[in-house]
Design a protein around this motif. Structure first.
Motif, PDB file in Angstrom:
ATOM      1  N   GLN A 258      63.623  76.083 112.502  1.00 25.56           N
ATOM      2  CA  GLN A 258      64.655  75.116 112.865  1.00 25.56           C
ATOM      3  C   GLN A 258      64.072  73.792 113.396  1.00 25.56           C
ATOM      4  OE1 GLN A 258      67.367  77.299 115.464  1.00 25.56           O
ATOM      5  NE2 GLN A 258      68.616  77.823 113.697  1.00 25.56           N
ATOM      6  N   PRO A 259      63.391  73.044 112.531  1.00 27.47           N
ATOM      7  CA  PRO A 259      62.894  71.725 112.956  1.00 27.47           C
ATOM      8  C   PRO A 259      64.052  70.773 113.212  1.00 27.47           C
ATOM      9  CG  PRO A 259      62.631  71.991 110.591  1.00 27.47           C
ATOM     10  CD  PRO A 259      63.091  73.317 111.114  1.00 27.47           C
ATOM     11  N   TRP A 260      64.084  70.185 114.423  1.00 25.78           N
ATOM     12  CA  TRP A 260      65.208  69.329 114.820  1.00 25.78           C
ATOM     13  C   TRP A 260      64.847  67.857 114.862  1.00 25.78           C
ATOM     14  CZ3 TRP A 260      70.121  70.371 117.565  1.00 25.78           C
ATOM     15  CH2 TRP A 260      70.600  71.652 117.313  1.00 25.78           C
ATOM     16  N   SER A 261      63.595  67.534 115.046  1.00 25.31           N
ATOM     17  CA  SER A 261      63.222  66.128 115.248  1.00 25.31           C
ATOM     18  C   SER A 261      61.857  65.881 114.637  1.00 25.31           C
ATOM     19  CB  SER A 261      63.207  65.815 116.748  1.00 25.31           C
ATOM     20  OG  SER A 261      62.816  64.487 116.998  1.00 25.31           O
ATOM     21  N   VAL A 262      61.674  64.679 114.079  1.00 23.96           N
ATOM     22  CA  VAL A 262      60.411  64.342 113.444  1.00 23.96           C
ATOM     23  C   VAL A 262      59.986  62.934 113.837  1.00 23.96           C
ATOM     24  CG1 VAL A 262      61.478  63.459 111.311  1.00 23.96           C
ATOM     25  CG2 VAL A 262      59.154  64.391 111.248  1.00 23.96           C
ATOM     26  N   ALA A 263      58.685  62.780 114.069  1.00 27.07           N
ATOM     27  CA  ALA A 263      58.066  61.476 114.307  1.00 27.07           C
ATOM     28  C   ALA A 263      56.884  61.353 113.366  1.00 27.07           C
ATOM     29  CB  ALA A 263      57.619  61.340 115.757  1.00 27.07           C
ATOM     30  N   VAL A 264      56.583  60.127 112.931  1.00 24.11           N
ATOM     31  CA  VAL A 264      55.496  59.911 111.972  1.00 24.11           C
ATOM     32  C   VAL A 264      54.584  58.833 112.538  1.00 24.11           C
ATOM     33  CG1 VAL A 264      54.900  59.418 109.575  1.00 24.11           C
ATOM     34  CG2 VAL A 264      57.075  60.545 110.109  1.00 24.11           C
ATOM     35  N   VAL A 265      53.420  59.253 113.021  1.00 23.10           N
ATOM     36  CA  VAL A 265      52.482  58.387 113.738  1.00 23.10           C
ATOM     37  C   VAL A 265      51.067  58.858 113.428  1.00 23.10           C
ATOM     38  CG1 VAL A 265      51.735  57.585 116.019  1.00 23.10           C
ATOM     39  CG2 VAL A 265      54.158  58.053 115.619  1.00 23.10           C
ATOM     40  N   ASP A 266      50.132  57.936 113.343  1.00 25.55           N
ATOM     41  CA  ASP A 266      48.724  58.292 113.153  1.00 25.55           C
ATOM     42  C   ASP A 266      48.188  58.915 114.441  1.00 25.55           C
ATOM     43  OD1 ASP A 266      46.033  58.491 112.508  1.00 25.55           O
ATOM     44  OD2 ASP A 266      45.657  56.334 112.621  1.00 25.55           O
ATOM     45  N   VAL A 267      47.899  60.214 114.426  1.00 25.10           N
ATOM     46  CA  VAL A 267      47.436  60.884 115.641  1.00 25.10           C
ATOM     47  C   VAL A 267      45.931  61.135 115.652  1.00 25.10           C
ATOM     48  CG1 VAL A 267      49.672  61.986 116.016  1.00 25.10           C
ATOM     49  CG2 VAL A 267      47.886  63.243 114.797  1.00 25.10           C
ATOM     50  N   ASN A 268      45.251  60.936 114.524  1.00 21.11           N
ATOM     51  CA  ASN A 268      43.813  61.220 114.495  1.00 21.11           C
ATOM     52  C   ASN A 268      42.971  60.010 114.130  1.00 21.11           C
ATOM     53  OD1 ASN A 268      44.670  61.162 111.834  1.00 21.11           O
ATOM     54  ND2 ASN A 268      43.424  62.920 111.177  1.00 21.11           N
ATOM     55  N   ASN A 271      43.983  55.865 110.317  1.00 19.60           N
ATOM     56  CA  ASN A 271      44.862  54.852 109.707  1.00 19.60           C
ATOM     57  C   ASN A 271      45.804  55.421 108.658  1.00 19.60           C
ATOM     58  OD1 ASN A 271      43.810  52.589 111.182  1.00 19.60           O
ATOM     59  ND2 ASN A 271      41.973  52.719 109.906  1.00 19.60           N
ATOM     60  N   LYS A 272      46.104  56.729 108.781  1.00 19.52           N
ATOM     61  CA  LYS A 272      47.095  57.372 107.928  1.00 19.52           C
ATOM     62  C   LYS A 272      48.121  58.061 108.832  1.00 19.52           C
ATOM     63  CE  LYS A 272      43.828  59.649 105.789  1.00 19.52           C
ATOM     64  NZ  LYS A 272      43.020  60.490 104.884  1.00 19.52           N
ATOM     65  N   PRO A 273      49.396  57.740 108.713  1.00 19.72           N
ATOM     66  CA  PRO A 273      50.390  58.332 109.617  1.00 19.72           C
ATOM     67  C   PRO A 273      50.590  59.817 109.347  1.00 19.72           C
ATOM     68  CG  PRO A 273      51.459  56.931 107.990  1.00 19.72           C
ATOM     69  CD  PRO A 273      49.994  56.738 107.814  1.00 19.72           C
ATOM     70  N   ASP A 274      50.638  60.572 110.417  1.00 21.46           N
ATOM     71  CA  ASP A 274      50.795  62.017 110.381  1.00 21.46           C
ATOM     72  C   ASP A 274      52.216  62.394 110.811  1.00 21.46           C
ATOM     73  OD1 ASP A 274      47.845  62.356 109.929  1.00 21.46           O
ATOM     74  OD2 ASP A 274      47.778  61.473 111.934  1.00 21.46           O
ATOM     75  N   ILE A 275      52.604  63.614 110.531  1.00 19.26           N
ATOM     76  CA  ILE A 275      53.937  64.101 110.867  1.00 19.26           C
ATOM     77  C   ILE A 275      53.864  64.987 112.104  1.00 19.26           C
ATOM     78  CG2 ILE A 275      55.857  65.560 110.103  1.00 19.26           C
ATOM     79  CD1 ILE A 275      55.191  64.705 107.220  1.00 19.26           C
ATOM     80  N   VAL A 276      54.737  64.729 113.057  1.00 20.20           N
ATOM     81  CA  VAL A 276      54.883  65.574 114.236  1.00 20.20           C
ATOM     82  C   VAL A 276      56.336  66.021 114.292  1.00 20.20           C
ATOM     83  CG1 VAL A 276      54.634  65.750 116.740  1.00 20.20           C
ATOM     84  CG2 VAL A 276      53.068  64.285 115.425  1.00 20.20           C
ATOM     85  N   TYR A 309      64.262  69.675 121.230  1.00 17.34           N
ATOM     86  CA  TYR A 309      65.219  68.993 120.367  1.00 17.34           C
ATOM     87  C   TYR A 309      64.760  67.607 119.929  1.00 17.34           C
ATOM     88  CZ  TYR A 309      69.290  72.151 120.742  1.00 17.34           C
ATOM     89  OH  TYR A 309      70.167  73.196 120.640  1.00 17.34           O
ATOM     90  N   SER A 310      63.854  66.988 120.663  1.00 20.91           N
ATOM     91  CA  SER A 310      63.494  65.595 120.368  1.00 20.91           C
ATOM     92  C   SER A 310      62.022  65.392 120.651  1.00 20.91           C
ATOM     93  CB  SER A 310      64.342  64.650 121.226  1.00 20.91           C
ATOM     94  OG  SER A 310      64.014  63.300 121.005  1.00 20.91           O
ATOM     95  N   VAL A 311      61.341  64.641 119.786  1.00 24.38           N
ATOM     96  CA  VAL A 311      59.914  64.387 119.954  1.00 24.38           C
ATOM     97  C   VAL A 311      59.610  62.920 119.690  1.00 24.38           C
ATOM     98  CG1 VAL A 311      59.336  65.008 117.547  1.00 24.38           C
ATOM     99  CG2 VAL A 311      57.585  65.161 119.335  1.00 24.38           C
ATOM    100  N   VAL A 312      58.738  62.346 120.522  1.00 25.18           N
ATOM    101  CA  VAL A 312      58.180  61.021 120.291  1.00 25.18           C
ATOM    102  C   VAL A 312      56.675  61.090 120.496  1.00 25.18           C
ATOM    103  CG1 VAL A 312      60.269  59.770 120.928  1.00 25.18           C
ATOM    104  CG2 VAL A 312      58.569  60.284 122.662  1.00 25.18           C
ATOM    105  N   VAL A 313      55.966  60.156 119.885  1.00 26.22           N
ATOM    106  CA  VAL A 313      54.511  60.134 119.950  1.00 26.22           C
ATOM    107  C   VAL A 313      54.071  58.737 120.373  1.00 26.22           C
ATOM    108  CG1 VAL A 313      52.367  60.599 118.724  1.00 26.22           C
ATOM    109  CG2 VAL A 313      54.439  61.869 118.113  1.00 26.22           C
ATOM    110  N   VAL A 314      53.528  58.631 121.594  1.00 25.25           N
ATOM    111  CA  VAL A 314      53.166  57.353 122.210  1.00 25.25           C
ATOM    112  C   VAL A 314      51.938  57.582 123.089  1.00 25.25           C
ATOM    113  CG1 VAL A 314      53.950  55.524 123.786  1.00 25.25           C
ATOM    114  CG2 VAL A 314      55.583  56.589 122.239  1.00 25.25           C
TER     115      VAL A 314
END
Length: 340
Positions: A258-268, A271-276, A309-314
């Motif tokens: 049950q994935p509820w929230s998605v963020a797309v940010v380069d985490v590694n 310079n390629k955005p990843d999915i969280v 329920y909610s995710v952000v990547v900062v």
């Protein structure tokens, strides 16, 4: 890649989280919409990615989504919240030092579940867009200046829209509306026709019950792609931009339950955005690294609280590495997972 979570108490049933500097100290703070007590929690960043206890502000009934943007051009971040059961958007202007005035409300559609705040008519003033679950519309409220907003204009979308993003997808320098239609199993794309008006939606098939949408260039072709969390398929779908604001069929990747929230940010830092993704049924966040050309590895999971329920990547601790912040609905907490 990420340390074990640190949790902080917020209100009951936190549904949405934003992480933005609200007190002008160059450290991002946490803002949470607590659906059951109908409040906003503000947790100021105490440094090194730790947070002070919450300060609480009243909202309308059942706030489900929050955005933090300077809406009145005073260089201070304001709060905009979608109040589901009040059928309105609330604007809490910054009073300085990370404090906020009482909300001013504006009517939107039936049961707004998601809000985005973006300048849609190129006047350098951010406007409000909500996805209205109960009447299958999106509302656009143009900024009238000084942080006030005009009456809504509504546009029909698919059934039960639950998430909205506002991003230029056809390279005309005008932001378009992308909405996840949970009842239709589609994403709808409404192209900006100028002056903050929008065309009828074009729809693209997703998995079962798309519950969150993010719009980011994932394959380095300078065109924004769509990533959607398919709640009842236990997948994320990637719809690559085919040009002129059209999209290819989704490619899906297995995630948690049950994935509820998605963020797309380069985490590694490649310079390629990843999915969280926040996996509500698994009590985890999943990280899917971008392998290039907009394809992704299998998820790596990290434990968080109950019912994320909610995710952000900062980057919350100023080490130039993005961290994960999650709102845990059934715990009344937010989790902070620092990048290691």
């Amino acid at each position: 890649m990420f340390l074990n979570q640190t949790t902080y108490a917020v209100g009951s049933q936190p549904w949405s989280v934003a992480v933005v500097d609200v007190n002008s100290d160059n450290k991002p703070d946490i803002v949470v919409a607590n659906s059951q007590p109908s409040t906003i929690s503000v947790l100021l960043n105490a440094g090194n990615g730790t947070y002070n206890a919450q300060t609480i502000y009243a909202t309308g009934s059942q706030p489900w989504s929050v955005a933090v943007v300077d809406v009145n051009s005073d260089s201070k971040s304001d709060i905009v919240v979608a109040n589901r059961n009040s059928y309105n958007a609330g604007v809490l202007l910054s009073a300085g030092s990370g404090t906020f005035s009482a909300q001013t409300t504006y009517a939107v559609g039936n049961q707004p579940l998601s809000v985005a705040v973006v300048d849609v008519n190129s006047n350098n003033k951010p406007d409000i867009v909500t996805a209205n679950y109960g009447d299958s519309t999106v509302s656009v409220l143009l900024n009238a200046g000084s942080g006030t907003f005009s009456a809504q204009t509504t546009y029909a979308v698919g059934s039960e829209p639950v998430s909205v993003a506002v991003v230029d997808v056809n390279s005309d320098n005008k932001p378009d509306i992308i909405v996840a239609n949970a009842g239709s199993n589609t994403v709808g794309v409404l192209l900006n026709t100028g002056s903050g008006t929008f065309s009828a939606q074009t729809t693209y098939a997703t998995g079962a019950v798309p519950y969150s949408v993010a719009v980011v260039d994932v394959n380095s072709d300078n065109r924004s792609d769509i990533v959607v969390a398919n709640r009842d398929s236990n997948t994320v779908g990637v719809l690559v931009n085919a040009g002129s604001g059209t999209f290819s069929n989704q490619t899906t990747y297995a995630v948690g339950s049950q994935p509820w929230s998605v963020a797309v940010v380069d985490v590694n830092s490649d310079n390629k955005p990843d999915i969280v993704v926040a996996n509500e049924g698994s009590n985890t966040v999943g990280v899917l690294l971008n392998t290039g050309n907009g394809t992704f590895n299998a998820q790596i999971t990290y434990a968080v609280g109950t019912s994320p329920y909610s995710v952000v990547v900062v980057d919350v601790n100023s080490d130039n590495k993005p961290d994960i912040v999650v709102a845990n609905y059934n715990d009344g907490t937010v989790s902070v997972l620092l990048h290691c």
